[in-house]
Design a protein around this motif. Structure first.
Motif, mmCIF file in Angstrom:
data_model
loop_
_atom_site.group_PDB
_atom_site.id
_atom_site.type_symbol
_atom_site.label_atom_id
_atom_site.label_comp_id
_atom_site.label_asym_id
_atom_site.label_seq_id
_atom_site.Cartn_x
_atom_site.Cartn_y
_atom_site.Cartn_z
ATOM 1 N N GLU A 497 -14.453 10.639 12.216
ATOM 2 C CA GLU A 497 -14.307 11.899 11.500
ATOM 3 C C GLU A 497 -12.956 12.570 11.777
ATOM 4 O O GLU A 497 -12.753 13.731 11.415
ATOM 5 C CB GLU A 497 -15.438 12.853 11.897
ATOM 6 N N MET A 500 -11.229 14.246 8.759
ATOM 7 C CA MET A 500 -12.020 15.094 7.877
ATOM 8 C C MET A 500 -11.301 16.397 7.514
ATOM 9 O O MET A 500 -11.557 16.977 6.465
ATOM 10 C CB MET A 500 -13.365 15.417 8.525
ATOM 11 N N PRO A 503 -6.666 16.824 4.053
ATOM 12 C CA PRO A 503 -6.869 16.520 2.628
ATOM 13 C C PRO A 503 -6.104 15.298 2.152
ATOM 14 O O PRO A 503 -6.497 14.672 1.171
ATOM 15 C CB PRO A 503 -6.362 17.795 1.921
ATOM 16 N N TRP A 506 -8.400 12.337 1.967
ATOM 17 C CA TRP A 506 -9.610 12.372 1.141
ATOM 18 C C TRP A 506 -9.421 11.571 -0.141
ATOM 19 O O TRP A 506 -8.347 11.512 -0.717
ATOM 20 C CB TRP A 506 -9.962 13.802 0.744
ATOM 21 N N ALA A 507 -10.489 10.947 -0.597
ATOM 22 C CA ALA A 507 -10.487 10.266 -1.892
ATOM 23 C C ALA A 507 -11.844 10.521 -2.539
ATOM 24 O O ALA A 507 -12.818 9.826 -2.271
ATOM 25 C CB ALA A 507 -10.243 8.767 -1.726
ATOM 26 N N LEU A 508 -11.900 11.538 -3.381
ATOM 27 C CA LEU A 508 -13.170 11.966 -3.957
ATOM 28 C C LEU A 508 -13.548 11.173 -5.202
ATOM 29 O O LEU A 508 -14.686 11.233 -5.656
ATOM 30 C CB LEU A 508 -13.112 13.456 -4.295
ATOM 31 N N THR A 509 -12.605 10.418 -5.760
ATOM 32 C CA THR A 509 -12.896 9.586 -6.928
ATOM 33 C C THR A 509 -12.275 8.214 -6.707
ATOM 34 O O THR A 509 -11.393 8.026 -5.858
ATOM 35 C CB THR A 509 -12.319 10.190 -8.220
ATOM 36 N N TRP A 510 -12.714 7.249 -7.490
ATOM 37 C CA TRP A 510 -12.170 5.898 -7.420
ATOM 38 C C TRP A 510 -10.687 5.904 -7.792
ATOM 39 O O TRP A 510 -9.868 5.214 -7.190
ATOM 40 C CB TRP A 510 -12.951 4.978 -8.344
ATOM 41 N N THR A 512 -8.568 8.351 -7.374
ATOM 42 C CA THR A 512 -7.803 8.885 -6.240
ATOM 43 C C THR A 512 -7.674 7.852 -5.134
ATOM 44 O O THR A 512 -6.610 7.702 -4.513
ATOM 45 C CB THR A 512 -8.498 10.147 -5.695
ATOM 46 N N TYR A 513 -8.761 7.117 -4.887
ATOM 47 C CA TYR A 513 -8.719 6.082 -3.853
ATOM 48 C C TYR A 513 -7.657 5.040 -4.175
ATOM 49 O O TYR A 513 -6.884 4.618 -3.299
ATOM 50 C CB TYR A 513 -10.091 5.427 -3.725
ATOM 51 N N LYS A 516 -4.200 6.312 -3.455
ATOM 52 C CA LYS A 516 -3.865 6.476 -2.048
ATOM 53 C C LYS A 516 -3.855 5.157 -1.283
ATOM 54 O O LYS A 516 -3.217 5.034 -0.242
ATOM 55 C CB LYS A 516 -4.862 7.439 -1.391
#
Length: 521
Positions: A497, A500, A503, A506-510, A512-513, A516
C-alpha cells in the motif's frame, strides 16, 4: 482422512484462488460471444447503415477497445471472480460496521429484474410509468410515517449525496432569508459520519466539530459555546459511530433553532431505531435514510443506492425537482418547486433500489420494522458483551452503557501487548472467510474495530464470529507473526500500500493503466 470437529466453531476455510487476468488481457482478436446478423435489405432501406445519420462529432474515429471473447471464456472469468469475493451471501457479514449489511430477500431481486422495471427508460411519458411512480409515491408516504417528515425525494442516490443536498438546502434557505453571508458555520460531531462534515465543507462552510464528554456523548457545554448567529445548521448522526445514542439531542436541535439554524439528521443507518424514535420528535428539519442499507436492499459498495431525503413542510420547495405526486387520478412529476436547489443527479434516482426497499418495507410492516430494530439491538449488545470478555478488546467510554446498533471497539491493549494491530486482525479474519472493519480515518478511537450484526444473524452465527475473533486474539498472544503476516488462506497475501497516497501510481481504468505501464513513443 482426519474428521472435522464440528463442535469447534472456528470454520476451516480456504478461499478459491485463480491466477485470473483482467478481462482485457483475456481478449483474443476475432473471437466472438455472439455473431450479430447483418441487417437485411428492407431494414437498410429504412434505417440506413446506422452510422451516417449520426452527427459527425458523435462518430468514433476508431472502434472502442472492447475485449473479444467467446461466451464460455466470459462465463469462466466471472465465475472465478465470484469465487474470490466475500459478501453477505457467502459469509456471516457483521463486520462492515456503519454500513449495515443485512440479508436482502432474493425475491425482491427478482421483482427488480422484471421487464416492467428493468426496461424502464427515464424519459418515458409519465402515463407509461404509472406503476413505478406509484411505488415512489407510496414509499414516500411510508418514510414519512417512519421519520415524521412531510416530503421525501429519491433523487439522491447515496447517503453522502443526501448529506450534500442537506447542506445545499441549508445554504439555499439562508440565502432566501437574506442571511447567507452571515451564517457561514456548520456544527457536527466527531463520531458522526465524515460526510456530515465533508459535504457542508464542500459548500464553503466552516466546520465546527464537537468532541465527546467523559460519558462519550457530544459535550453539551462545547455545543452551547459553538452555537451562535453564525450557525447555519447542525448535521449529525445519532446514534454516533460509537453506538451511543445522544440522549440530549432535542436540547441540541432546540438551541440551533433558537439561533435561527436548521438541523439535518444523518440516518443512513436507522436499523436500531425503527418504531423507537423519529427525526421530527428529535427536532430535525431534515433527515435521510440509506435504502441500500437499513431497508433491505444490497449495499452497493459504491454502486446503485438511494439516500432518500426527507424534509419538513417549510423546506419542501427547496428539494431537488421533480417530486412524485398524485392528483387522485394519476401519478405525475411535480416541477413546481420555486426554491429548488436543482438536480443532485440525472433523472429521478434508482427505481430498482426503491422497489426493493418498498417490497421489504411492505413485507415487514410496522410491527416487523419494530421487531427488526429490537433484534438488531439485542444482537449488537450480545456481541458487545461477549467481545468485552476477550483479553485485549475494550470499548471507549462507560462499558455499562447500552450501545444501539453497532459498537466501535478498541484493540489498543492487544496492540500494546503483542504488536498486533487492528489492521492485522482484519487481514487474519479473511483466513476464516469473515469480514471485519476498522473505522473511518482518522482514527479517533485507537486501534478501532467497528462491528454491526443487524437483525440478520442467528445466535449461532454470532457465536461463530465471536469464537473466530477469540481464536485470532489467542494467536496474537501466542504467535503474533502468524497474524502479522496474514492473510494466508485468501486470494492474495498482503498488498503493498506504499503508493496509495501517490496519484501518479493510480490506474482507475484500463486506458490509464496502458498509458502508465507502456513507455512513450
Amino acid at each position: 482422512m482426519k474428521r472435522i470437529n464440528r463442535n469447534y466453531l472456528v470454520r476451516n476455510f480456504h478461499q478459491a484462488k485463480w491466477d485470473e487476468p483482467v478481462i482485457f488481457e483475456l481478449s483474443q482478436k476475432g473471437e466472438r460471444g455472439i455473431a450479430v446478423p447483418q441487417a437485411d435489405e428492407k431494414v437498410r432501406e429504412v434505417a440506413g447503415d446506422g452510422v451516417s445519420s449520426l452527427p459527425p462529432h458523435l462518430r468514433r474515429k476508431t472502434p472502442p477497445a472492447l475485449p473479444e471473447m467467446a461466451q464460455p471464456r466470459v462465463l469462466r472469468h466471472y465465475m472465478r471472480l465470484s469465487q474470490e469475493t466475500l459478501g453477505g451471501d457467502m459469509n456471516i457479514e457483521i463486520g462492515q460496521g456503519t454500513c449495515t449489511l443485512k440479508y436482502n430477500p432474493k425475491i425482491n431481486d427478482r421483482l427488480a429484474g422484471l421487464p416492467q422495471m428493468a426496461a424502464l427508460h427515464p424519459e418515458q411519458p409519465v402515463e407509461t410509468v404509472q406503476g413505478a411512480l406509484q411505488i415512489y409515491y407510496e414509499m414516500d408516504l411510508m418514510l414519512r410515517e417512519i421519520s415524521g417528515m412531510d416530503q421525501f425525494t429519491f433523487q439522491t442516490s447515496s447517503g453522502s449525496q443526501a448529506a450534500f443536498a442537506m447542506a445545499s438546502i441549508i445554504k439555499a434557505w439562508h440565502r432566501h432569508k437574506g442571511e447567507d453571508d452571515q451564517r457561514d458555520e456548520i456544527i457536527t460531531t466527531v463520531h458522526s459520519h465524515p460526510s456530515d462534515a465533508a459535504c457542508p465543507a464542500l459548500k464553503g462552510y466552516k466546520i465546527i466539530t464537537i468532541y465527546p464528554d467523559a460519558e462519550g456523548y457530544p459535550d453539551p457545554e462545547a455545543f452551547k459555546a459553538a452555537v451562535s448567529h453564525r450557525t447555519a445548521g447542525f448535521i449529525c448522526a445519532n446514534p454516533e459511530d460509537t453506538g451511543l445514542y445522544n440522549k440530549r439531542i432535542k436540547d441540541f436541535t432546540d438551541l440551533v433553532h433558537q439561533y435561527g439554524g436548521l438541523c439535518g439528521y444523518d440516518q443512513a443507518n436507522a436499523n436500531g431505531l425503527f418504531g423507537v424514535t423519529r427525526a421530527r420528535e428529535a427536532g430535525f428539519d431534515m433527515c435521510f435514510f440509506n435504502l441500500h442499507k437499513s431497508f433491505g436492499t444490497p449495499h452497493g459498495c459504491g454502486g446503485p443506492g438511494s439516500g432518500a431525503l426527507g424534509v419538513t413542510a417549510q423546506l419542501k420547495s427547496f428539494l431537488p425537482a421533480p417530486l412524485v405526486d398524485f392528483d387522485d387520478d394519476q401519478y405525475f412529476l411535480d416541477h413546481d418547486l420555486p426554491n429548488s436547489i436543482g438536480r443532485t443527479r440525472s433523472f429521478h434516482g434508482v427505481p430498482p433500489v426503491v422497489l426493493k426497499a418498498y417490497a421489504w418495507t411492505r413485507t415487514m410492516g410496522a410491527e416487523g420494522l419494530y421487531e427488526a430494530a429490537k433484534v438488531a439491538v439485542l444482537n449488537n449488545n450480545y456481541l458487545y458483551r461477549k467481545l468485552l470478555e476477550i483479553k485485549g478488546i475494550d470499548a471507549p467510554y462507560d462499558p455499562e452503557k447500552q450501545r444501539i446498533e453497532q459498537v466501535r471497539f478498541t484493540l489498543k491493549k492487544l496492540a500494546d501487548d503483542t504488536g498486533v494491530t487492528t489492521a492485522d486482525i482484519q487481514r487474519r479474519m479473511l483466513d476464516f472467510g469473515l469480514h471485519y472493519w476498522t473505522s473511518h480515518h482518522p482514527y479517533h478511537v485507537p486501534e478501532p474495530a467497528t462491528l454491526e450484526p443487524t437483525e440478520t444473524p442467528s445466535k449461532a452465527d454470532l457465536d461463530e464470529y465471536i469464537a473466530t475473533l477469540t481464536h485470532i486474539v489467542q494467536e496474537s498472544y501466542e504467535n503474533p507473526e502468524l497474524v502479522k503476516t496474514a492473510p494466508h488462506n485468501s486470494v492474495i497475501h498482503q498488498v503493498d500500500e506504499s503508493g496509495m497516497d501517490d496519484p501518479d501510481g493510480w490506474a482507475l481504468t484500463w486506458r490509464t493503466y496502458l498509458k502508465k505501464s507502456q513507455p512513450a513513443d
